[in-house]
Design a protein around this motif. Structure first.
Motif, PDB file in Angstrom:
ATOM      1  N   ARG A  70      -5.453  -1.237  -1.621  1.00 41.66           N
ATOM      2  CA  ARG A  70      -4.197  -0.580  -1.212  1.00 41.66           C
ATOM      3  C   ARG A  70      -4.006  -0.651   0.301  1.00 41.66           C
ATOM      4  O   ARG A  70      -2.920  -0.939   0.797  1.00 41.66           O
ATOM      5  N   GLU A  73      -3.201  -4.265   1.390  1.00 47.28           N
ATOM      6  CA  GLU A  73      -1.822  -4.650   1.081  1.00 47.28           C
ATOM      7  C   GLU A  73      -0.838  -4.154   2.133  1.00 47.28           C
ATOM      8  O   GLU A  73       0.164  -4.813   2.402  1.00 47.28           O
ATOM      9  N   ARG A  76      -0.617  -6.780   4.619  1.00 41.07           N
ATOM     10  CA  ARG A  76      -0.423  -8.109   3.997  1.00 41.07           C
ATOM     11  C   ARG A  76      -1.726  -8.899   3.875  1.00 41.07           C
ATOM     12  O   ARG A  76      -1.758 -10.102   4.065  1.00 41.07           O
ATOM     13  N   GLN A  78      -5.244  -9.579   1.330  1.00 38.75           N
ATOM     14  CA  GLN A  78      -5.581  -9.544  -0.088  1.00 38.75           C
ATOM     15  C   GLN A  78      -7.087  -9.516  -0.300  1.00 38.75           C
ATOM     16  O   GLN A  78      -7.837 -10.204   0.391  1.00 38.75           O
TER      17      GLN A  78
END
Length: 118
Positions: A70, A73, A76, A78
């Motif tokens: 979380r 993200e 941006r 991963q």
């Protein structure tokens, strides 16, 4: 428990984190902080966590990775999992981790997925 960070040659935006040992209440607190800082302070966009040398983790660790995803993200970034030890694969299947994180059988497939993602 320890971990090593390496980079995939030719892919500056990918960090590979090899997790080694058991992730339990006695080893986890120190590792949690270090792994979290790695994602927050790194310029890489993709983080491949390799679990092939990790045979045990507890629910606290699963919760950590969900929270880390979380947070990643938001910037941006991963989180991806690769090369799961059979014990870890079974645990992740039981809790449905494949619904929240991409899991790959090996680093090559993960890198190919990232390359196709761009």
């Amino acid at each position: 428990m320890k971990f090593y960070v390496s980079h995939i040659v030719g892919y500056d935006n990918i960090a590979k984190i090899d997790l080694i040992g058991e992730m339990n209440s006695s080893t986890w607190p120190e590792m949690e902080q270090k792994l979290s800082e790695q994602v927050k302070q790194s310029t890489q966009k993709f983080f491949l966590y390799d679990f092939h040398k990790t045979s045990f983790l507890n629910s606290t660790v699963i919760g950590f990775f969900i929270n880390l995803m979380r947070e990643a993200e938001k910037t941006r970034k991963q989180i991806l999992f690769v090369d799961l030890h059979p014990n870890i694969a079974e645990i992740f299947q039981l809790v449905g981790m494949e619904k929240v994180v991409k899991i790959f059988p090996d680093t090559i497939e993960a890198v190919e997925s990232i390359t196709n993602y761009k």
